[in-house]
Design a protein around this motif. Structure first.
Motif, PDB file in Angstrom:
ATOM      1  N   UNK A 135      33.011  49.249  12.895  1.00 16.72           N
ATOM      2  CA  UNK A 135      33.908  48.227  13.446  1.00 16.72           C
ATOM      3  C   UNK A 135      35.184  48.862  14.000  1.00 16.72           C
ATOM      4  N   UNK A 136      35.827  49.703  13.185  1.00 17.46           N
ATOM      5  CA  UNK A 136      37.110  50.288  13.618  1.00 17.46           C
ATOM      6  C   UNK A 136      36.916  51.349  14.699  1.00 17.46           C
ATOM      7  N   UNK A 137      35.782  52.010  14.652  1.00 19.45           N
ATOM      8  CA  UNK A 137      35.492  53.014  15.681  1.00 19.45           C
ATOM      9  C   UNK A 137      35.468  52.336  17.048  1.00 19.45           C
ATOM     10  N   UNK A 138      34.817  51.183  17.087  1.00 18.01           N
ATOM     11  CA  UNK A 138      34.696  50.456  18.346  1.00 18.01           C
ATOM     12  C   UNK A 138      36.032  49.810  18.740  1.00 18.01           C
ATOM     13  N   UNK A 139      36.720  49.259  17.743  1.00 18.24           N
ATOM     14  CA  UNK A 139      37.941  48.492  18.007  1.00 18.24           C
ATOM     15  C   UNK A 139      39.095  49.387  18.470  1.00 18.24           C
ATOM     16  N   UNK A 140      39.298  50.510  17.787  1.00 21.61           N
ATOM     17  CA  UNK A 140      40.493  51.319  18.053  1.00 21.61           C
ATOM     18  C   UNK A 140      40.187  52.709  18.600  1.00 21.61           C
TER      19      UNK A 140
END
Length: 296
Positions: A135-140
């Motif tokens: 999730x965070x890899x994609x988001x940020x």
């Protein structure tokens, strides 16, 4: 011999473990840590000094939508920490159920290198960790993502070398003897405030400010002693009565717990006196906020 120095800002929602992380990285109990949200109100610097580097960590108040003057000041402390950072450590609770958009608003367009720390993984499954990772890899698209437990100091060993890779060559910003930019008085007031957070419920801790009005080192029969007077500020008479408790019992308990921790912190015997004072609505009054050290 080159020397590195830089500013690392620890940011995130309230209660995700920012203060616990900073204390683990700095190795000193600098920020107050309580189970309640929003205990850090100031930007507190923790400084890690070695011969060849100096890392200046900023523990910042949890990011929220401000509702009154005190919270405005807390959020401007966050903005300040973001503007001069060489690296951002974005701490998120692996079980975060709340919307983190207000945090993301502040960091999504930053050009400062960012690292995501998934905290509190000691209670998570591998599946949950993998899901948040993606999730965070994609988001940020951060430089790194670490799955950690700040409380149990789990998986923190890679963080320091990674920070050193990301801060510039620069002379030290602070004296190498210093652990923080805050005075002893400041930490004494934070320790008292921590005890109030532990001992009272509901709005009391949030309506409270602690001001150290006297701090005097003197010699006593048993050796050196620090004599401290502190004022606990509340907003209403009803809060004052709750703080003091029946026959002064609650205030005495807070004073006793705080004194023990202050003695450990100052490495000295301490005589602590506390008084409670009512200043109606101080959290929204600019002049009081300024005099209490909240510059907005």
């Amino acid at each position: 011999m080159s020397h590195k120095a830089g500013f690392v800002s620890i940011i995130g929602k309230p209660n995700v473990g920012k203060s616990t992380l900073m204390n683990a990285l700095v190795g000193e109990k600098l920020s107050i840590i309580t189970p309640k949200a929003q205990t850090t109100r100031h930007r507190i610097l923790g400084i890690v000094n070695e011969d060849e580097y100096q890392i200046v960590f900023s523990d910042t108040p949890g990011i929220i939508k401000p509702l009154y003057g005190l919270q405005d000041s807390m959020m401007s402390a966050v903005s300040g920490a973001l503007s001069d950072a060489d690296l951002i450590l974005f701490v998120t609770d692996i079980f975060e159920k709340h919307d983190e958009n207000d945090v993301l608003e502040k960091i999504i367009n930053t050009t400062i290198p960012m690292v995501v720390l998934l905290n509190k993984i000691d209670n998570a499954t591998q599946e949950q960790v993998d899901e948040k990772f993606a999730y965070w890899q994609e988001k940020l698209n951060p430089k790194h993502i670490y799955a950690i437990s700040a409380l149990h100091k789990y998986n923190l060993e890679g963080i320091l070398p990674m920070i050193l890779e990301n801060i510039p060559e620069h002379p030290a910003y602070y004296d190498k003897e210093e652990l923080t930019d805050r005075s002893q008085r400041f930490f004494v007031s934070e320790i008292i405030r921590e005890k109030i957070f532990f001992n009272y419920k509901k709005e009391i801790p949030y309506s409270t400010e602690v001001i150290v009005t006297a701090f005097k080192e003197e010699e006593s029969k048993g050796g050196p002693m620090v004599r401290i007077t502190a004022e606990i500020i509340v907003e209403r008479d009803s809060q004052k009565n709750i703080l003091i408790g029946t026959g002064g019992a609650m205030l005495k308990k807070v004073g006793m717990e705080a004194r023990k921790d202050i003695e450990t912190f100052l490495e000295s015997k301490v005589f602590l006196e506390t008084f409670v004072k009512v200043i109606p609505d101080w959290r929204s009054k600019k002049n009081y906020l300024k005099s209490f050290g909240y510059d907005s």
